[in-house]
Scaffold this motif. Structure first.
Motif, mmCIF file in Angstrom:
data_model
loop_
_atom_site.group_PDB
_atom_site.id
_atom_site.type_symbol
_atom_site.label_atom_id
_atom_site.label_comp_id
_atom_site.label_asym_id
_atom_site.label_seq_id
_atom_site.Cartn_x
_atom_site.Cartn_y
_atom_site.Cartn_z
ATOM 1 N N PRO A 125 8.537 16.207 -40.335
ATOM 2 C CA PRO A 125 7.354 15.557 -40.914
ATOM 3 C C PRO A 125 7.161 14.162 -40.328
ATOM 4 O O PRO A 125 8.141 13.481 -40.000
ATOM 5 C CB PRO A 125 7.685 15.496 -42.412
ATOM 6 N N PRO A 126 5.903 13.721 -40.167
ATOM 7 C CA PRO A 126 5.611 12.414 -39.571
ATOM 8 C C PRO A 126 5.825 11.276 -40.568
ATOM 9 O O PRO A 126 4.886 10.807 -41.218
ATOM 10 C CB PRO A 126 4.136 12.540 -39.167
ATOM 11 N N ILE A 127 7.054 10.820 -40.667
ATOM 12 C CA ILE A 127 7.435 9.839 -41.686
ATOM 13 C C ILE A 127 7.423 8.439 -41.095
ATOM 14 O O ILE A 127 7.998 8.184 -40.032
ATOM 15 C CB ILE A 127 8.833 10.175 -42.240
ATOM 16 N N ARG A 128 6.769 7.530 -41.785
ATOM 17 C CA ARG A 128 6.738 6.122 -41.376
ATOM 18 C C ARG A 128 8.007 5.409 -41.835
ATOM 19 O O ARG A 128 8.618 5.779 -42.840
ATOM 20 C CB ARG A 128 5.518 5.431 -41.970
ATOM 21 N N LEU A 129 8.363 4.361 -41.093
ATOM 22 C CA LEU A 129 9.637 3.686 -41.328
ATOM 23 C C LEU A 129 9.710 2.988 -42.681
ATOM 24 O O LEU A 129 10.715 3.089 -43.392
ATOM 25 C CB LEU A 129 9.872 2.667 -40.207
ATOM 26 N N TYR A 130 8.640 2.288 -43.074
ATOM 27 C CA TYR A 130 8.710 1.417 -44.244
ATOM 28 C C TYR A 130 8.076 2.065 -45.470
ATOM 29 O O TYR A 130 7.026 2.692 -45.384
ATOM 30 C CB TYR A 130 8.011 0.087 -43.958
ATOM 31 N N GLY A 131 8.747 1.888 -46.624
ATOM 32 C CA GLY A 131 8.150 2.403 -47.853
ATOM 33 C C GLY A 131 9.124 2.654 -48.976
ATOM 34 O O GLY A 131 8.755 3.256 -49.986
ATOM 35 N N ALA A 132 10.392 2.209 -48.853
ATOM 36 C CA ALA A 132 11.373 2.467 -49.911
ATOM 37 C C ALA A 132 12.295 1.265 -50.071
ATOM 38 O O ALA A 132 12.538 0.521 -49.119
ATOM 39 C CB ALA A 132 12.191 3.712 -49.599
ATOM 40 N N ILE A 133 12.831 1.104 -51.268
ATOM 41 C CA ILE A 133 13.713 -0.033 -51.553
ATOM 42 C C ILE A 133 14.999 0.412 -52.249
ATOM 43 O O ILE A 133 15.654 -0.366 -52.930
ATOM 44 C CB ILE A 133 12.996 -1.090 -52.413
ATOM 45 N N GLY A 134 15.354 1.679 -52.086
ATOM 46 C CA GLY A 134 16.611 2.149 -52.662
ATOM 47 C C GLY A 134 16.489 2.706 -54.054
ATOM 48 O O GLY A 134 17.500 2.872 -54.743
#
Length: 441
Positions: A125-134
């Motif tokens: 899947p085309p997943i972008r790097l930024y978007g989560a904080i744990g």
């Protein structure tokens, strides 16, 4: 090359297996779906409000919403930055499928073979790097869900996720754990290689084997220290020391420093392995109830990965210290900088390269667990930043490998000159790259 098979059963997935599947040297095989089927049946029997199934999420947790699933996926598929490497995306699918087999999500078990098909078919899947904080890889998994639904293009299969499947599918740190697993698997190989590289430096410098004695390790009893000392002793079985009373810390304290890194790696792998084989969804479907909880928090993984990166810096610092001794005639009996003739620069530049890489490694070792975040109208008032810890561990592989390669090139050069050979006439850059390739094998 024969492709191995990794059995996904929700209980036994390892970091090395995640790496093998991610990089295409293994396929996955589904274990029993019984636990997932039981959770699915229990989820359908729930009455009353269930977070994310009958309500909104975050600060909207008390707002009743009819079939919130598609809105949830579309609103959360909002990552940014470059696309991650396909191997990381495949590793994420592997971790998520294994977690779903554990039971606890309540998701439709018909999804499980579809995910296995995507993994074995190499669909990323085309997943972008930024978007989560744990606290959940929500953007990555929402994007994946839209791929399954056919709303986002990809090369994988489609599956009609129901509204009730949306939150159960994305309620996971699967990408963070996949990154951590890939990093742990690779750093384990590099740490093992670091002992072999140190043994070559030991010979070139004529260092004493006295610090490796069993009596010394027995006096302190750290498992990693004893492991490293035993491994080095075996590699130096026929070594003849130069006869110095004491060597610098790069040699004398190596079992203690490298041993601590091995111990930190063991802690990190254990934390990652536990979470890859756990049901960490919120809410958790267990027994006949939906349990609202905080199992999504990555504190154990983040803390362990912070410690691992700090330990890597310690071992890398010792590597540069040993590299410095190889430039000194007092330790090698050779010309300064391992030059072929007086006044030449020899391998001098290796120290600059190694310290540049060490500076980068120090930056990557900054602890992420000192940070904090308050989001969603203050309802989500803490974050573990395990995502950033995992990414930093992935990034740490390159500078650590370069530092070891510099030491290896210098040690091999010294040993070659000591045996009567002349230094090769190729550039040191080529030698470092060859050493990096050898370390990566």
């Amino acid at each position: 090359m024969t492709t191995r098979t990794v059995l996904l059963d929700g209980s036994t997935l390892t970091c090395d297996e995640v790496r093998a599947v991610g990089y295409g040297t293994a396929k996955v095989e589904l274990g029993s779906p019984a636990r997932a089927e039981d959770a699915f049946a229990a989820a359908r029997e729930q009455t009353g409000p269930v977070y994310g199934r009958t309500t909104g999420v975050g600060a909207n947790k008390d707002v009743e919403v009819h079939e919130p699933g598609l809105d949830l996926l579309r609103s959360h598929a909002g990552g940014a930055g470059p696309l991650i490497e396909p191997a990381r995306a495949t590793a994420m699918l592997t971790v998520r499928l294994n977690q779903l087999l554990r039971g606890g999500s309540g998701i439709n078990p018909a999804l499980l073979p579809v995910l296995a098909e995507a993994i074995n078919g190499g669909a990323a899947p085309p997943i972008r790097l930024y978007g989560a904080i744990g606290t959940g890889d929500l953007t990555a998994l929402s994007t994946t869900a839209l791929c399954l639904l056919g709303e986002t293009p990809w090369d994988g299969p489609r599956f009609r996720l129901a509204s009730a499947d949306a939150l159960p599918f994305i309620s996971s740190n699967a990408l963070t754990l996949a990154d951590a697993a890939l990093a742990c698997a690779d750093l384990a190989r590099l740490l093992e290689a670091s002992v072999r590289v140190a043994a070559r430096t030991w010979r070139a410098a004529g260092a004493s084997v006295e610090p490796l004695a069993y009596e010394v390790q027995r006096a302190r009893r750290h498992p990693g220290q004893a492991r490293v000392a035993a491994a080095l002793s075996a590699l130096l079985d026929d070594h003849s020391p130069a006869g110095r009373l004491q060597d610098p810390y790069g040699y004398r304290a190596l079992p203690q420093v490298h041993g601590a890194a091995f111990d930190a790696l063991d802690v990190a792998r254990r934390a990652v392995t536990i979470d890859m084989n756990s049901a960490a969804e919120n809410p958790l479907i267990a027994g006949e109830a939906a349990w609202h909880n905080g199992n999504f928090h990555t504190a154990p993984v983040a803390l362990a990965l912070d410690a691992l990166r700090a330990a890597l810096v310690q071992t890398a610092s010792l590597s540069t210290a040993r590299l410095a001794t190889l430039m000194e005639p007092a330790y090698t009996g050779l010309l300064p900088f391992l030059a072929g003739s007086p006044g030449k620069s020899g391998a001098l530049i290796l120290e600059y390269v190694a310290h540049d890489a060490l500076a980068s490694l120090r930056q990557l070792a900054a602890p992420v667990t000192l940070g904090g975040a308050v989001l969603s109208r203050s309802v989500e008032d803490h974050a573990g930043f395990g995502t950033q810890a995992a990414r930093a561990c992935l990034a740490a592989r390159e500078p650590y490998e370069i530092i070891l390669a510099c030491e290896l090139v210098a040690a091999d050069r010294a040993l070659a000159i000591q045996s009567g050979e002349r230094p090769e006439d190729r550039s040191l850059e080529a030698e470092v790259e060859a050493a990096r390739s050898a370390l990566a094998d």
